[in-house]
Structure formats: structure tokens, C-alpha cells
Design a protein around this motif. Structure first.
Motif, PDB file in Angstrom:
ATOM      1  N   ASP A  84       0.793  -1.231   0.000  1.00  0.00           N
ATOM      2  CA  ASP A  84       0.000   0.000   0.000  1.00  0.00           C
ATOM      3  C   ASP A  84       0.826   1.281   0.000  1.00  0.00           C
ATOM      4  O   ASP A  84       0.280   2.381  -0.150  1.00  0.00           O
ATOM      5  CB  ASP A  84      -0.982   0.017   1.168  1.00  0.00           C
ATOM      6  N   THR A  89       1.604   1.006   8.074  1.00  0.00           N
ATOM      7  CA  THR A  89       1.221  -0.405   8.099  1.00  0.00           C
ATOM      8  C   THR A  89       2.429  -1.280   7.817  1.00  0.00           C
ATOM      9  O   THR A  89       3.366  -0.866   7.132  1.00  0.00           O
ATOM     10  CB  THR A  89       0.130  -0.704   7.050  1.00  0.00           C
ATOM     11  N   SER A  92      -0.058  -5.533   4.052  1.00  0.00           N
ATOM     12  CA  SER A  92      -1.231  -5.052   3.328  1.00  0.00           C
ATOM     13  C   SER A  92      -1.324  -5.759   1.984  1.00  0.00           C
ATOM     14  O   SER A  92      -0.326  -6.206   1.429  1.00  0.00           O
ATOM     15  CB  SER A  92      -1.166  -3.535   3.101  1.00  0.00           C
ATOM     16  N   SER A  94      -4.440  -6.013  -1.618  1.00  0.00           N
ATOM     17  CA  SER A  94      -5.686  -5.464  -2.146  1.00  0.00           C
ATOM     18  C   SER A  94      -6.361  -6.457  -3.073  1.00  0.00           C
ATOM     19  O   SER A  94      -5.733  -7.385  -3.597  1.00  0.00           O
ATOM     20  CB  SER A  94      -5.424  -4.151  -2.903  1.00  0.00           C
ATOM     21  N   LYS A 273      -7.241  -3.194   9.463  1.00  0.00           N
ATOM     22  CA  LYS A 273      -7.376  -1.902   8.798  1.00  0.00           C
ATOM     23  C   LYS A 273      -7.925  -2.143   7.395  1.00  0.00           C
ATOM     24  O   LYS A 273      -7.433  -3.015   6.674  1.00  0.00           O
ATOM     25  CB  LYS A 273      -6.029  -1.173   8.755  1.00  0.00           C
ATOM     26  N   LYS A 275      -9.790  -0.255   3.759  1.00  0.00           N
ATOM     27  CA  LYS A 275     -10.105   0.979   3.032  1.00  0.00           C
ATOM     28  C   LYS A 275     -10.376   0.685   1.566  1.00  0.00           C
ATOM     29  O   LYS A 275      -9.965  -0.343   1.012  1.00  0.00           O
ATOM     30  CB  LYS A 275      -8.977   1.993   3.169  1.00  0.00           C
ATOM     31  N   TYR A 282      -6.897   4.570   6.405  1.00  0.00           N
ATOM     32  CA  TYR A 282      -7.597   3.335   6.719  1.00  0.00           C
ATOM     33  C   TYR A 282      -8.667   3.566   7.779  1.00  0.00           C
ATOM     34  O   TYR A 282      -8.552   4.460   8.623  1.00  0.00           O
ATOM     35  CB  TYR A 282      -6.613   2.288   7.244  1.00  0.00           C
ATOM     36  N   THR A 284     -10.271   1.438  10.918  1.00  0.00           N
ATOM     37  CA  THR A 284     -10.032   0.262  11.747  1.00  0.00           C
ATOM     38  C   THR A 284     -11.357  -0.440  12.008  1.00  0.00           C
ATOM     39  O   THR A 284     -12.291   0.146  12.537  1.00  0.00           O
ATOM     40  CB  THR A 284      -9.376   0.640  13.085  1.00  0.00           C
TER      41      THR A 284
END
Length: 538
Positions: A84, A89, A92, A94, A273, A275, A282, A284
């Protein structure tokens, strides 16, 4: 003249699992906006998407998380996936939500009915430890472990770095099954009895020829790791000794409940997290402790293997953001090697959607926690959906599971044949399921399917997701062998057998959904002109 026909079906869906294997019963997942609706009868469908946040180092398509699926095989470390570009972070990934264009419908007119977010991790028990023993290895800056080999003993000394104090010595006899401990580098040794029993599963051999049988030790089902012999306290923190082996060294874990702190970064098993690509920050998302399962250090390895599964509803968020890339970050995961089950972790999003131009379907979603290994083979009954009373019966099934290894075949997923009554030991009663990313003899193999290779809908887009399975498959039901007209229930059976190389996979199915094409009469309207002889209207 107008004619209107409205048809409503109210159904109660339920799941029954074999006792002792289903650690948390599977129930229909309902929305906070419609808590009594267990089946969605809509013009629409559902989809699942997600990704892994932990991967092998170096990556390979062939192996499971942390190993190559062979007794005595290479143990490989795991590392975070972090794509990300956000320094806040540590892990992560996606995945992209795309609405279909069924019957030429406009995706812009598709409405989100429900969205649920799941995440899983296996971050314990080894938070501090060394795999193949390296003398003077620094355990997160807190302890040093040294190993001393003699003709009779393999001795491990745990020294606290802050004051160079020896706080525990453990030695393993090389000729018999025995562990001894003492609280310093002097004094009397204490011999611990009972470790030769099946509850403890200790294996210590006397020579290299026994490498397949003498590699590891772990606590038993009764939580025996709480015995004073196998933990120590330093600085107010209790560290559990989870493994002693001549070949693989000594393994230590810190029980911190929901909290996991690594290299100064704190993560929580019950939080993630989350988004959309349109957001810079982000959100939570927090699950309650009952959603779904969070094994602690008080649960043995032969219990739930420390596989955590979280859930939270995110319908409002996904409604507001719609299609596009979603990110899941900071799942409570450990990097590095593990000497038993392996580390893994990732997230998944389930979305139910509707569009007036789509076909009618009955959609039912279930979640729970079913431990599966070579002795636990859960049988789960899904009851409450409604298939077409006549005509075609199109069926789509989705599943999610944790800890399925690419390198460990032998795990299977079976579905009851239409019209059959469950007979556990009769293979003709069930179909062996598989999809384009796995095989019927290795169903849960770390695959996310379908996998879009020409237009990737995930980042990263690995073939082997190292313990994360997220799949959707359309069943070949042209002859109505899986689901027949009017059917309202079916069964799934999960199993695992030991492979010729002497290992057996361990996995936890936690979600499955079923979408079945159904018939709902449409409201019908028409105009009619009737001529009545002799009638006169002003």
C-alpha cells in the motif's frame, strides 16, 4: 385492467455440524439491517474477493506456508506482503470488487445489499524463537539462546540480555525420552515425568537416522504447557516454551491475548485496517470476541492450532464506495519460520448485490469454524435454501479456509449428491469438488479462484497464497446431480488423509455460501379493451 402477482418465500436456514469437529457451529450470516433474513431472494448474486498478507521467502508456487510438505523437509520463513505504500502499516494487500453485467445490466445501477469482512491469522505460538539452532541468536533483543551438545544431552541455555542472567536451562536426553530443567546454570536438575505419554508427543532420538521421528515436541490437548516446567516469567511477561528438539532448537512464545507486538508495531487479532482505493486513510474494523474464533495460549496446538478468524459487517462502507480496489492491512501476523503448522494470514470480503436486470436467486451465507485434520472430518448440513421447482437449477458455491497447504495433498471437499442420504463411508453418496485452481485430492491448497491473470484483480496476484483459500465455483448441474428441483438442503464433508510422505494437512473452513437460481413470478401488467354490445358511455 391490471393484474399483479406478488410471491414471497420465507425460509429458515441452518447448519448442523459433527460434534467435536465443528469448534464453532455454522449459522447463516445475517445483516444488521435485516437480522431475521437468513436467505436473500433477490434479482442479483454474491461475490467473494480477498488476498494474502503473508508469503514465502523466497516465493514458490510449489510449497505450503513454511515447508515443502515432506517430513524432514526444508523449513522456509514467511514474510509480510505490504503493497500500500503506507509507512503506518507493516502488511497489506488489495483485491478489486467488480459487479457483473449479467443480461446487459448496468453495473452503475447495482446496489449492495450486504457486505461482510473476514480476516484470519496464525501468529502464535512462536513469537520469539529460532528454527535450526544458531548459537547466540538474538530473540527480538531480549534473550540469547545457546546450545551445547554432548554424548548424552542437548542443552539449551536461555540468557536475558539486559543483565546477562541465566533464567532457564533445558536439556533433552539424546538416548531416552526425557526433558530436564533448572532455573539457572547451577543447582539441581528437575526431571519431568509424563512427557513420554501421547498427550505430550515428545520425540527425541539417538541418531541422525531417526531424523523423521525425533524432530519436535509440543504440548498436549490438556494445556500442559502451563506446567511450571515449561514456562518462565521475565519482566512481568510470561514466555511459554513450545518446542524442544535436538534438531530444530528451542521455541518460545509470549502470550499477549488479542495484542501482538513485533518490532515495536502493535497489531490485534480482532482488528483489521480496511479501506477503498478512493480513501487515503484506513478505517479500523473491530470484531467482537465471539466473531468468530480467537484461540489463545490456553488452547493447545492439538486443539485449534492458534488459527484466528475475525468477522465484521461493513455494508455501509461498501455501499458508500462501490466498485474498486479494497485494501486489508495490519492483520496480526508473524514473520519468520515456524516448525509445526506454519504461519499464514489474509482477508476476504463477501458482497451480496442486486440489479433489476439480473436473474432471481436464493443466496445463503454461512460461517463458523471447523477444524479438519487426519482425525477430524467435519460433516456440515446446509438447510434452508430453495431451488427452482421446475426448469434449470444453476448453482454457485463459495468457500474460504485457513491453513490449506499447496505442498500437502490429501485434503478433500465433498458435496452430497442430489437425492442421496448422507452415508459417511460411502463414496458414491458424494461428489468430490474441485475448481480450476486446485484438485479434488488437494482442495484447500492456498488458491484464490478465479484468478485473473490477464487483468489482475488482486495485488499481489500470487498463484500460491500460502494458507489462504478463497474460491467460487459454478457446479456442473445440467443433469441436476448436485441440486435438483425443489431441493432445500445439502451437505458438505471436509476430510484429510496422510500423504505417502508421512504428513497430513491441517485446515479450518470458516465460510461457505450458496447461490441457486430460483423462480419468482414477476408482477405483470397489461391493458385490455372490451367492447360490450348495447353499452353507451357519455
Amino acid at each position: 385492467m391490471q393484474k399483479r402477482v406478488l410471491f414471497f418465500v420465507v425460509m429458515l436456514a441452518s447448519v448442523v455440524g459433527a460434534s467435536g469437529q465443528v469448534r464453532k457451529p455454522f449459522h447463516p450470516r445475517t445483516s444488521q439491517f435485516s437480522p431475521d433474513k437468513t436467505t436473500y431472494t433477490i434479482k442479483g448474486d454474491f461475490t467473494v474477493l480477498g488476498n494474502t498478507n503473508l508469503i514465502l521467502e523466497p516465493y514458490t508456487d510449489l510449497y505450503g506456508n513454511n515447508n515443502n510438505g515432506k517430513v524432514g523437509g526444508t523449513i522456509r520463513p514467511m514474510r509480510y506482503v505490504d503493497i500500500d505504500g503506507d509507512a503506518s502499516t507493516v502488511n497489506s494487500s488489495s483485491a478489486k470488487l467488480v459487479f457483473p453485467e449479467e443480461n446487459g445490466c448496468n453495473p452503475a445501477c447495482t446496489e449492495v445489499v450486504y457486505a461482510g469482512l473476514y480476516w484470519m491469522s496464525r501468529g502464535e505460538p512462536v513469537l520469539y524463537g529460532n528454527n535450526i539452532m544458531v548459537n547466540n541468536q538474538n530473540l527480538n533483543g531480549k534473550f540469547t539462546i545457546t546450545q551445547s551438545l554432548s554424548d548424552s544431552y542437548n542443552t539449551y541455555t536461555i540468557t536475558r540480555i539486559s543483565d546477562n542472567k541465566v533464567i532457564r536451562q533445558i536439556r533433552v536426553r539424546r538416548d531416552i525420552v526425557q526433558i530436564q530443567t533448572r532455573n539457572s546454570d547451577s543447582g539441581d536438575w528437575t526431571t519431568h515425568s509424563g512427557i513420554n505419554s501421547a498427550d505430550y508427543k515428545i520425540r527425541v532420538g539417538s541418531g541422525d537416522a531417526n531424523v523423521h521421528n525425533d524432530r519436535r515436541w509440543w504440548p498436549g490437548q490438556d494445556g500442559s504447557h502451563n506446567n511450571a516446567a515449561f514456562h518462565f516469567t521475565s519482566g512481568g511477561v510470561t514466555y511459554y516454551i513450545y518446542g524442544v528438539s535436538r534438531y530444530y532448537g528451542l521455541y518460545i512464545a509470549k502470550n499477549t491475548g488479542m495484542e501482538l507486538t513485533l518490532n515495536g508495531h502493535t497489531m490485534y487479532k480482532n482488528k483489521i485496517k480496511f479501506k477503498h482505493q478512493s480513501e487515503s486513510a484506513y478505517t479500523t474494523v473491530t470484531a467482537t470476541t465471539s466473531e468468530i474464533m480467537y484461540p489463545t495460549a490456553d488452547t493447545s496446538w492439538n486443539g485449534n492450532y492458534f488459527i484466528n478468524v475475525g468477522y465484521a459487517e461493513v455494508t455501509d462502507y461498501v455501499r458508500a464506495h462501490g466498485e474498486g480496489n479494497y485494501f486489508g492491512a495490519d492483520i496480526a501476523l508473524c514473520e519468520g519460520p515456524d516448525f509445526q503448522v506454519g504461519y499464514c494470514g489474509g482477508w476476504a470480503l463477501v458482497v451480496v448485490y442486486q440489479n433489476e436486470d439480473m436473474k432471481w436467486r436464493n443466496i445463503t451465507l454461512f460461517d463458523g469454524y471447523a477444524l479438519t485434520n487426519e482425525t477430524n472430518h467435519p460433516l456440515i448440513t446446509v438447510d434452508g435454501f430453495q431451488a427452482n421447482p421446475a426448469g434449470d437449477v444453476a448453482v454457485k458455491v463459495a468457500m474460504m479456509a485457513a491453513e490449506g497447504d499447496k505442498g500437502m495433498p490429501g485434503d478433500r471437499c465433498h458435496m452430497l449428491r442430489a437425492g442421496k442420504t448422507a452415508i459417511t463411508n460411502n463414496p458414491n453418496t458424494y461428489f468430490e469438488l474441485h475448481h480450476g485452481g486446485n484438485a479434488d485430492t488437494n482442495f484447500f491448497n492456498g488458491s484464490i479462484y478465479p484468478r485473473y491473470t490477464s487483468n489482475p484483480n488482486r495485488n499481489p496476484n500470487y498463484l500460491n497464497n500460502c494458507g489462504i483459500d478463497i474460491s467460487m465455483m459454478t457446479l456442473p448441474n445440467e443433469n441436476k446431480e448436485y441440486i435438483r428441483n425443489g431441493q432445500t438442503s445439502t451437505q458438505f464433508r471436509f476430510s484429510c488423509v496422510q500423504t505417502p510422505s508421512g504428513v497430513a494437512d491441517i485446515y479450518v473452513p470458516w465460510f461457505f455460501g450458496i447461490s441457486i437460481q430460483c423462480y419468482v413470478p414477476e408482477p405483470e401488467a397489461f391493458n385490455a379493451f372490451v367492447e360490450v354490445e348495447g353499452a353507451h358511455f357519455d
